[in-house]
Design an enzyme around this catalytic site. Structure first.
Site, mmCIF file in Angstrom:
data_model
loop_
_atom_site.group_PDB
_atom_site.id
_atom_site.type_symbol
_atom_site.label_atom_id
_atom_site.label_comp_id
_atom_site.label_asym_id
_atom_site.label_seq_id
_atom_site.Cartn_x
_atom_site.Cartn_y
_atom_site.Cartn_z
ATOM 1 N N LYS A 176 -0.396 13.140 -9.892
ATOM 2 C CA LYS A 176 1.103 12.940 -9.447
ATOM 3 C C LYS A 176 1.261 11.655 -9.436
ATOM 4 O O LYS A 176 1.411 11.187 -7.920
ATOM 5 C CB LYS A 176 1.251 13.329 -8.251
ATOM 6 C CG LYS A 176 2.354 14.750 -8.372
ATOM 7 C CD LYS A 176 3.605 13.079 -7.929
ATOM 8 C CE LYS A 176 3.787 12.729 -6.731
ATOM 9 N NZ LYS A 176 4.908 11.662 -6.899
ATOM 10 N N GLU A 252 -7.601 5.905 0.108
ATOM 11 C CA GLU A 252 -6.457 4.247 0.701
ATOM 12 C C GLU A 252 -4.874 4.073 0.453
ATOM 13 O O GLU A 252 -4.148 4.443 0.525
ATOM 14 C CB GLU A 252 -6.807 4.366 -0.857
ATOM 15 C CG GLU A 252 -8.380 3.826 -1.353
ATOM 16 C CD GLU A 252 -9.513 3.153 -0.830
ATOM 17 O OE1 GLU A 252 -9.362 2.493 0.083
ATOM 18 O OE2 GLU A 252 -10.561 3.624 -1.371
ATOM 19 N N CYS A 286 -1.739 -4.342 -1.792
ATOM 20 C CA CYS A 286 -2.168 -3.716 -0.399
ATOM 21 C C CYS A 286 -3.425 -4.691 0.216
ATOM 22 O O CYS A 286 -3.177 -4.648 1.163
ATOM 23 C CB CYS A 286 -2.794 -2.252 -0.059
ATOM 24 S SG CYS A 286 -4.440 -2.509 -1.997
ATOM 25 N N GLU A 388 3.253 -3.370 8.482
ATOM 26 C CA GLU A 388 3.153 -3.680 6.749
ATOM 27 C C GLU A 388 4.322 -4.387 6.260
ATOM 28 O O GLU A 388 5.962 -3.568 6.097
ATOM 29 C CB GLU A 388 2.200 -3.191 6.319
ATOM 30 C CG GLU A 388 2.271 -2.933 4.434
ATOM 31 C CD GLU A 388 1.746 -2.185 3.573
ATOM 32 O OE1 GLU A 388 2.259 -1.283 3.468
ATOM 33 O OE2 GLU A 388 0.919 -2.630 2.882
#
Ligand code: NAD
Length: 484
Positions: A176, A252, A286, A388
């Site tokens: 997905k 992750e 990331c 973040e």
């Protein structure tokens, strides 16, 4: 209009509803995407289950590896088409996608084909205290059906980082991809078909997260394991969903990565390296550094040099080969990043450069662009230092001692990556080993060997991918004990 379809049991399938795929560089519609409903996700899982009983299951390791090499070859053959689709979907500079995203997709398949052929088997010659002799050995078996959910920042790279080891271990998959970047997952289906991957081994369902294809997939009883890359909050939601059926997960997740710059670093190399670490892919990796700690007596010099770099970056159309910074992924993500730019000022930041939106005077003004931005002067408790942001932005702060730098870098709930810049070899090792993260680079950033462990601690994830770590996640070991 162009259509992006689901891929189930070797067929491209239309959904009952559609959503639009938008080019973030100018806001134009690229394609209409077919959304998979619960029934279609079920069909995709059933097709993957059936593949576990078909020719795929009977294929030996060598034959499987050969197929993975073939997939890599077809990816290279379709390079231009994958490149154009990735650039249009993500808005990333074409020079970056040509160097990183598409080559890595092929490399992912080759790496895991190599590894599965040479993966060692555990074996022990055993003797119990009362003298019984036995031979123990473990055989590697597929988990079955793996649900793969991926984000938009490195769509094909991160998708194949999971699909390649999953297939290498003999699993079948239902993927997905992010609703923001659906194109290359469907193009990969074409590559799978051309390479001769049996029907049902690779399936694609398009849609969103909650109450859509993402949740239908993670909730499905026919899925044996879920691997996810994305935001920490989403990881927590998926964990709740899969808890009831105790599926193995690999996560992750996000990061708020620190860089530590000592005065004895190679100054030019460090400024170059960190300019890349902050602004690559418009800060949407990331691993990007959003916090930079610099030894006090080179602090001003460093901030000036990084400012020069930021202001010299060429912002522009992703399709222009000279462009270094493209747009953010979407208008909503730009709103999020701009809200942090506003918050930084409210929290008392000094704006060294950027902090706003560039003006082009052409169609790019409809794109999701923001300026590369550098702040100083924030308290460590500021939300802009803790959370973040996932944009082309960093906060730079001074430090006085190694101990202080280590404490500052580790003062976060995340723990994905860090970088240390020094010419003192002992200090490089010492500080790197003190970092509470999954990956620390010394005098470099984002230099990857695909055989090494990759992952995070804390809010940055669960488990490790890469090399044997991936093969171990995507397989079950059956230990066999033979009395001798
Ligand atoms: P996201 O979490 O919003 O979405 C990722 C994927 O999860 C999408 O496909 C989305 O549709 C799906 N999803 C969302 N809610 C779901 C649910 N409840 N159930 C099932 N699926 C669901 O992340 P994003 O915005 O696409 O990506 C950016 C984030 O990814 C950043 O936080 C970044 O740090 C992180 N990231 C981490 C790594 C890493 O390796 N650690 C790599 C790349 C990106």
């Amino acid at each position: 209009m162009k259509s992006i379809l689901n891929y189930i049991d070797g067929q491209f399938v239309r959904g009952t509803r559609t959503f639009t795929d938008i080019n973030p560089a100018d806001g134009t519609v690229i394609a209409e995407v077919s959304e998979a409903d619960a029934g279609m996700v079920d069909s995709a899982v059933q097709s993957a289950r059936s593949a576990q009983g078909g020719p795929w299951a009977r294929m030996g390791v060598r034959e499987r590896a050969t197929l993975l090499y073939r997939i890599a070859d077809v990816i290279e053959k379709k390079f231009d088409c994958l490149l154009a689709a990735e650039v249009a979907d993500t808005g990333k500079p074409v020079s970056l996608a040509a160097k990183l995203d598409i080559p890595r997709a092929a490399a992912n398949f080759r790496t895991f084909a190599d590894l599965i052929k040479t993966a060692p088997a555990e074996a022990f010659q055993s003797e119990t205290p009362d003298g019984k002799q036995a031979l123990n050995y473990a055989v590697r078996k597929p988990l079955g059906v793996v649900g793969i959910i991926t984000p938009w920042n490195l769509p094909l790279l991160l998708l194949t980082w999971k699909v390649a080891p999953a297939l290498a271990c003999g699993n079948s998959v239902v993927v997905k991809p992010s609703e923001e970047t659906p194109a290359t997952a469907t193009l990969l289906a074409e590559a799978m078909a051309e390479a001769g991957v049996p029907h049902g081994v690779y399936n694609v369902v398009h849609g969103f997260g909650p109450n859509s294809a993402g949740e239908f997939l993670t909730r499905h009883d026919g899925v044996n394991a879920v691997t996810f890359t994305g935001e920490s909050r989403t990881g927590a939601e998926i964990m709740r969903t899969v808890a009831a059926s105790v599926k193995p997960v690999s996560f992750e997740l996000g990061g708020k990565n620190a860089a530590i710059v000592f005065a004895d670093c190679d100054f030019e190399e460090t400024v170059d390296g960190l300019s890349n670490a902050v602004f690559l892919n418009t800060g949407q990796v990331c691993l990007c550094a959003e916090r930079i700690y610099v030894e006090r007596h080179i602090f001003e010099k460093f901030v000036d040099a990084l400012k020069q770099k930021a202001e010299n970056l060429r912002i522009g159309a992703p399709t222009d080969t000279a462009t270094q910074v493209g747009p953010l992924i979407s208008a909503p993500h730009r709103e999020k990043v701009l809200s942090y730019y506003k918050l930084a000022s409210q929290e008392g930041a000094a704006v060294i450069t950027g902090g706003g939106v560039p003006q082009f005077g052409n169609a790019l003004d409809h794109g999701s662009y923001v300026q590369p931005t550098i702040y100083t002067g924030l308290k460590e408790s500021a939300r802009c230092v803790k959370e973040e942001i996932f944009g082309p932005v960093c906060h730079v702060a001074p430090f006085d001692s190694e101990e202080e730098a280590v404490a500052l870098a580790n003062d976060t709930k995340y723990g994905l990556a860090a970088s240390v810049w020094t010419s003192n070899l002992k200090r490089g090792h010492r500080v790197a080993q003190a970092m509470n993260v999954g990956i620390t680079w010394v005098n470099c950033w984002f230099l990857r060997d695909l055989r090494t462990p990759f992952g995070g601690v804390g809010l940055s994830g669960i488990g490790r991918e890469g090399g044997m770590h991936s093969l171990n996640f995507y397989s079950e070991l059956n230990n066999i004990c033979i009395r001798l």
